[in-house]
Scaffold this motif. Structure first.
Motif, mmCIF file in Angstrom:
data_model
loop_
_atom_site.group_PDB
_atom_site.id
_atom_site.type_symbol
_atom_site.label_atom_id
_atom_site.label_comp_id
_atom_site.label_asym_id
_atom_site.label_seq_id
_atom_site.Cartn_x
_atom_site.Cartn_y
_atom_site.Cartn_z
ATOM 1 N N PRO A 150 0.841 -1.212 0.000
ATOM 2 C CA PRO A 150 0.000 0.000 0.000
ATOM 3 C C PRO A 150 0.873 1.258 0.000
ATOM 4 O O PRO A 150 2.053 1.219 0.367
ATOM 5 C CB PRO A 150 -0.782 -0.122 1.320
ATOM 6 N N PRO A 151 0.309 2.397 -0.413
ATOM 7 C CA PRO A 151 1.063 3.647 -0.375
ATOM 8 C C PRO A 151 1.537 3.968 1.045
ATOM 9 O O PRO A 151 0.870 3.618 2.026
ATOM 10 C CB PRO A 151 0.068 4.696 -0.854
ATOM 11 N N VAL A 152 2.675 4.620 1.122
ATOM 12 C CA VAL A 152 3.297 4.920 2.427
ATOM 13 C C VAL A 152 3.248 6.421 2.681
ATOM 14 O O VAL A 152 3.647 7.226 1.839
ATOM 15 C CB VAL A 152 4.764 4.437 2.447
ATOM 16 N N ARG A 153 2.752 6.769 3.854
ATOM 17 C CA ARG A 153 2.671 8.181 4.254
ATOM 18 C C ARG A 153 3.487 8.394 5.527
ATOM 19 O O ARG A 153 3.560 7.507 6.382
ATOM 20 C CB ARG A 153 1.202 8.543 4.496
ATOM 21 N N ILE A 154 4.079 9.567 5.649
ATOM 22 C CA ILE A 154 4.656 9.990 6.933
ATOM 23 C C ILE A 154 3.901 11.225 7.391
ATOM 24 O O ILE A 154 3.787 12.208 6.649
ATOM 25 C CB ILE A 154 6.160 10.323 6.839
ATOM 26 N N ASN A 155 3.373 11.191 8.594
ATOM 27 C CA ASN A 155 2.809 12.380 9.232
ATOM 28 C C ASN A 155 3.922 13.029 10.044
ATOM 29 O O ASN A 155 4.476 12.406 10.960
ATOM 30 C CB ASN A 155 1.659 12.002 10.169
ATOM 31 N N THR A 156 4.249 14.270 9.716
ATOM 32 C CA THR A 156 5.471 14.852 10.271
ATOM 33 C C THR A 156 5.301 16.328 10.596
ATOM 34 O O THR A 156 4.430 17.003 10.025
ATOM 35 C CB THR A 156 6.631 14.667 9.266
ATOM 36 N N ASN A 157 6.161 16.830 11.467
ATOM 37 C CA ASN A 157 6.185 18.278 11.694
ATOM 38 C C ASN A 157 7.083 18.994 10.674
ATOM 39 O O ASN A 157 7.223 20.213 10.730
ATOM 40 C CB ASN A 157 6.611 18.606 13.131
ATOM 41 N N GLY A 158 7.689 18.249 9.775
ATOM 42 C CA GLY A 158 8.462 18.858 8.702
ATOM 43 C C GLY A 158 9.860 19.291 9.110
ATOM 44 O O GLY A 158 10.523 20.034 8.390
ATOM 45 N N LEU B 25 3.632 12.900 2.109
ATOM 46 C CA LEU B 25 4.099 13.568 3.322
ATOM 47 C C LEU B 25 2.977 14.480 3.787
ATOM 48 O O LEU B 25 2.527 15.357 3.035
ATOM 49 C CB LEU B 25 5.330 14.431 3.039
ATOM 50 N N SER B 26 2.533 14.285 5.002
ATOM 51 C CA SER B 26 1.532 15.160 5.597
ATOM 52 C C SER B 26 2.245 16.003 6.646
ATOM 53 O O SER B 26 2.695 15.480 7.670
ATOM 54 C CB SER B 26 0.414 14.308 6.219
ATOM 55 N N ILE B 27 2.416 17.280 6.345
ATOM 56 C CA ILE B 27 3.264 18.158 7.162
ATOM 57 C C ILE B 27 2.388 19.161 7.911
ATOM 58 O O ILE B 27 1.575 19.865 7.300
ATOM 59 C CB ILE B 27 4.266 18.923 6.262
ATOM 60 N N THR C 67 -0.941 20.646 6.520
ATOM 61 C CA THR C 67 -2.203 20.518 7.248
ATOM 62 C C THR C 67 -2.325 21.612 8.298
ATOM 63 O O THR C 67 -1.330 22.048 8.896
ATOM 64 C CB THR C 67 -2.335 19.149 7.948
ATOM 65 N N ILE C 68 -3.551 22.058 8.480
ATOM 66 C CA ILE C 68 -3.870 22.928 9.609
ATOM 67 C C ILE C 68 -5.090 22.354 10.306
ATOM 68 O O ILE C 68 -5.883 21.626 9.702
ATOM 69 C CB ILE C 68 -4.142 24.385 9.190
ATOM 70 N N VAL C 69 -5.214 22.693 11.552
ATOM 71 C CA VAL C 69 -6.384 22.292 12.326
ATOM 72 C C VAL C 69 -7.332 23.489 12.347
ATOM 73 O O VAL C 69 -6.903 24.635 12.548
ATOM 74 C CB VAL C 69 -5.959 21.884 13.748
#
Ligand code: SF4
Length: 206
Positions: free
Chosen positions: A99-107, A128-130, A173-175
């Motif tokens: 499956p596709p690989v994602r990293i959730n990161t603070n960058g 990359l979800s930054i 991303t922002i909340v």
């Protein structure tokens, strides 16, 4: 010790509790009902070795998930070398079925590791979800308290702009909590300037 865990048909991976930030909203500060982060077991008594992490993957039907997400109770890129090793091992076994690989990161990978890691992500990381968190460095620093101070904000933006040359999907991303429409628009403009996407997510999310 929870190394891999399922959430909404994805396989999440928890390799470290280390972080160079101390965000006001960090779910490590307390329990959040209904979140994937409510599990006390996500606090690691020690960091798993890369082999233990691989064994945890292989105990599961890896290819049945819609996505693999390196995330967890900390900043995953502290373990970037191990993440890349794991992806190589899994690709070697499962090839295109992985499956596709994602990293959730603070960058902050380049700050943390002291080198430009972006070229190393090519062919390994799909998304990359930054966390952008704010439209300016002062507010970002007040919110996230990076040990590197305000310089961490620009480093995160630079990382996003550089990573897009190597990673197919780079998303800031922002909340939505406590953001004005003007701030949200400013964040859209930042993402546009960098040539990446902006995702606005609710407070408790993946
Ligand atoms: S970057 Fe993530 S793990 Fe680190 S303090 Fe902020 S929310 Fe928590």
């Amino acid at each position: 010790m929870t190394i891999t865990y399922e959430y909404e048909d994805a396989l999440y991976v928890n390799l470290t509790n280390k972080c160079n930030c101390n965000c006001e909203f960090c779910l490590r500060h307390g329990r959040a009902q209904g979140s994937i982060y409510t599990e006390d077991s996500l606090w690691l008594e020690r960091e798993p070795t890369r082999q233990e992490a691989l064994d945890s993957f292989l105990s599961r039907d890896v290819c049945s998930y819609r996505e693999i997400v390196f995330c967890g109770y900390g900043e995953p890129t502290y373990r970037l070398d191990d993440i890349l090793w794991l992806v190589d091992e899994l690709k070697g076994r499962f090839g295109d079925k992985l499956p596709p690989v994602r990293i959730n990161t603070n960058g902050h990978a380049n700050l943390i590791l002291g080198r430009d890691v972006c070229p190393e992500l090519k062919g390994r990381i799909d998304t990359l979800s930054i966390s952008l968190n704010s439209d300016n460095a002062a507010d970002y620093t007040a919110l996230c308290h990076p040990v590197q101070g305000e310089a961490a904000y620009q480093a995160m933006l630079d990382f996003a702009g550089e990573a897009k040359h190597y990673v197919p999907h780079v998303v800031l991303t922002i909340v939505d909590k406590d953001k004005t429409q003007e701030e949200i628009q400013n964040c859209r403009d930042i993402a546009d300037r960098l040539g990446v996407k902006l995702r606005i997510r609710s407070f408790i999310d993946s």
